[in-house]
Design an enzyme around this catalytic site. Structure first.
Site, PDB file in Angstrom:
ATOM      1  N   HIS A   1       0.815  -1.219   0.000  1.00 18.37           N
ATOM      2  CA  HIS A   1       0.000   0.000   0.000  1.00 18.37           C
ATOM      3  C   HIS A   1       0.849   1.271   0.000  1.00 18.37           C
ATOM      4  O   HIS A   1       0.388   2.342   0.417  1.00 18.37           O
ATOM      5  CB  HIS A   1      -1.001   0.003   1.160  1.00 18.37           C
ATOM      6  CG  HIS A   1      -0.383   0.001   2.541  1.00 18.37           C
ATOM      7  ND1 HIS A   1      -0.965  -0.649   3.603  1.00 18.37           N
ATOM      8  CD2 HIS A   1       0.728   0.593   3.046  1.00 18.37           C
ATOM      9  CE1 HIS A   1      -0.241  -0.468   4.702  1.00 18.37           C
ATOM     10  NE2 HIS A   1       0.785   0.297   4.387  1.00 18.37           N
TER      11      HIS A   1
ATOM     12  N   HIS B   1      -1.988   5.655   8.706  1.00 21.93           N
ATOM     13  CA  HIS B   1      -0.647   6.212   8.902  1.00 21.93           C
ATOM     14  C   HIS B   1      -0.709   7.519   9.684  1.00 21.93           C
ATOM     15  O   HIS B   1      -0.253   8.566   9.232  1.00 21.93           O
ATOM     16  CB  HIS B   1       0.038   6.383   7.545  1.00 21.93           C
ATOM     17  CG  HIS B   1       0.216   5.088   6.821  1.00 21.93           C
ATOM     18  ND1 HIS B   1      -0.809   4.507   6.088  1.00 21.93           N
ATOM     19  CD2 HIS B   1       1.256   4.216   6.746  1.00 21.93           C
ATOM     20  CE1 HIS B   1      -0.380   3.350   5.588  1.00 21.93           C
ATOM     21  NE2 HIS B   1       0.864   3.155   5.973  1.00 21.93           N
TER      22      HIS B   1
ATOM     23  N   HIS C   1      10.602  -2.908   3.959  1.00 25.30           N
ATOM     24  CA  HIS C   1      10.976  -1.499   3.836  1.00 25.30           C
ATOM     25  C   HIS C   1      11.143  -0.898   5.223  1.00 25.30           C
ATOM     26  O   HIS C   1      10.597  -1.399   6.214  1.00 25.30           O
ATOM     27  CB  HIS C   1       9.934  -0.704   3.041  1.00 25.30           C
ATOM     28  CG  HIS C   1       8.592  -0.581   3.693  1.00 25.30           C
ATOM     29  ND1 HIS C   1       7.712  -1.638   3.819  1.00 25.30           N
ATOM     30  CD2 HIS C   1       7.961   0.489   4.255  1.00 25.30           C
ATOM     31  CE1 HIS C   1       6.603  -1.238   4.397  1.00 25.30           C
ATOM     32  NE2 HIS C   1       6.732   0.055   4.691  1.00 25.30           N
TER      33      HIS C   1
ATOM     34  N   GLU D   1       4.818  -4.670   9.170  1.00 27.36           N
ATOM     35  CA  GLU D   1       3.364  -4.618   9.068  1.00 27.36           C
ATOM     36  C   GLU D   1       2.796  -5.800   8.279  1.00 27.36           C
ATOM     37  O   GLU D   1       1.572  -5.988   8.248  1.00 27.36           O
ATOM     38  CB  GLU D   1       2.933  -3.305   8.413  1.00 27.36           C
ATOM     39  CG  GLU D   1       3.323  -3.185   6.946  1.00 27.36           C
ATOM     40  CD  GLU D   1       3.137  -1.776   6.382  1.00 27.36           C
ATOM     41  OE1 GLU D   1       2.792  -0.850   7.140  1.00 27.36           O
ATOM     42  OE2 GLU D   1       3.355  -1.599   5.169  1.00 27.36           O
TER      43      GLU D   1
END
Length: 436
Positions: A12, A59, A193, A240
């Site tokens: 995402h 976020h 990441h 995540e």
């Protein structure tokens, strides 16, 4: 009965939304990003699931640190894009399936997953970035979503094992929904990441492939990793991917992988994956599970004068409850006293809602779906006591209701602006105390 037809996993990263909004497949720097989502477009066009159950994380956009929950289920009938700092993306709102959301919520609570719920919150790139790419702005697929926001940014967070168990509970919830609809689960986030600290820019494509192998063939093994181990292998933000275990837990033990691709253009190793459920010999226990879900409130509707504040009531009366809740704001309550009609119009209250408020119809407001603790605030603003409200709801005068109590007292949640809340009552505290 509802049927789970498969699962989708997709990164995402904002990269995806940026590509969708500003680039084309002809741009060589972005062509691969578009291509890897095409199989999902094709699959959705072919399968046309009625609902996509979307697992994502916000976020720090709509869910801030003042109230940060581990699992938050959307129970609304529409979701819009959030403004993440530079204006909201021009992506059309997507429909929600409120009935399925509420059923899932009840089922999860019955299975002892104490989750939170949300309405009227915009959704950021955690959901809309992949959704906008995989559905071509609604042209490929035009069904509804049920969003589940997972708090994975502020520790402690749910473990990988807890996520996998939640997936299994989701399967029971979805498959016991009585309507004949098809559902696909979409897990978002990852792959590897890290976007903060001196390790910013970390990627681990080799681990990503190992993770995808295990996700298909041995997801239980992935539940054994700690958060620190996920952070070391996939980067702190790449950790995540535990959300993908929710999707996998909701699928059959054996799945067919009909698409799998990864691509590392910049900061995040982007992935798209499609699993299809394989036939399962499980017996149909949907009816028993629905009875299990309803057990806690079974018979409550037979208790005269009792009105549980349910998800259905919260959704139906959200607008007026929101209006009354804002009475905790000084400007809102001052305007309510001085210019109620303009405030009613500003909040788009219906004529029926306005009439209930103007009449101070406490029991009518309860029947409409207003929670008592909104009425308590309204009473305080009007200079009334809680006892005034109790009396009207029970069909008595204040004096009559006071006679049913052991001690005839008055009280209110009012603060410094309305300390003399008894002044509008037909029997104030001093007088009643004297009568005792």
């Amino acid at each position: 009965m509802a049927k789970i037809i498969g699962g989708i996993a997709a990164s995402h990263t904002p990269t995806i939304g940026f590509a969708k909004d500003t680039k084309t497949i002809e741009d060589p720097a972005w062509a691969e990003v578009f291509k890897m989502f095409q199989p999902i477009n094709d699959w959705l066009a072919k399968k046309q699931p009625d609902v996509l159950f979307f697992i994502y994380n916000d976020h720090i956009t709509s869910f801030f640190l003042d109230h940060y929950s581990p699992f938050v289920l959307g129970v609304d009938d529409e979701y819009v894009t959030a403004d993440e700092g530079g204006g909201a993306r021009q992506h059309p709102p997507v429909s929600g399936h409120a009935e399925l959301s509420r059923h899932i919520g009840k089922s999860l609570f019955a299975d002892e997953f104490d989750i939170s719920f949300y309405q009227k919150k915009p959704i950021d790139h955690g959901l809309f970035s992949p959704l906008s790419m995989m559905t071509d702005r609604g042209n490929t697929w035009s069904g509804a979503i049920v969003p589940l926001q997972v708090g994975v940014l502020q520790f402690p967070i749910p473990t990988a094992k807890r996520c996998f168990k939640l997936g299994k509970a989701l399967r029971r919830a979805i498959e016991s929904f009585p309507e004949d609809i098809s559902v696909a689960l979409v897990a978002t986030g990852g792959l590897s990441h890290q976007v903060h600290g001196e390790r910013c820019g970390f990627n681990n494509p080799q681990w990503d492939e190992q993770f995808l192998d295990a996700l298909q063939h041995d997801p239980e093994a992935l539940t054994q990793y700690t958060h620190a181990e996920y952070a070391e292998l996939a980067g702190m933000e790449g950790a995540e991917i535990i959300m993908w275990l929710i999707m996998r837990g909701a699928l059959s033990s054996q799945v067919a992988c009909v698409h799998r691709q990864t691509h590392l253009p910049s900061m995040t190793n982007i992935a798209t994956v499609i699993y299809e459920n394989q036939p399962s010999p499980l017996a149909d226990t949907s009816q028993q599970h629905r009875q299990f879900i309803e057990r806690q409130l079974a018979g409550v509707d037979e208790i005269p004068g009792t009105h549980p504040f349910t998800l259905e009531r919260a959704h139906k009366a959200y607008r007026i409850n929101d209006f009354l809740h804002r009475l905790i704001e000084p400007n809102h309550r001052h305007r309510f006293i001085s210019e109620p009609e303009s405030l009613y119009q500003e909040f788009a209250l219906t004529q029926a809602e306005q009439d209930l408020l103007q009449a101070r119809d406490w029991i009518g407001l309860i029947h409409y779906g207003v929670i008592f603790f909104s009425l308590e605030k309204l009473a305080a603003v009007l200079g009334l006591s809680n006892l005034d409200v109790y009396a009207q709801m029970s069909g008595k005068t204040l004096a009559e209701f006071q006679q049913t109590r052991q001690v005839a007292i008055n009280y209110s949640v009012s603060g410094s602006e309305n300390q003399d809340t008894d002044s509008n009552s037909d029997n104030d505290l001093e007088k009643k105390s004297g009568e005792d």
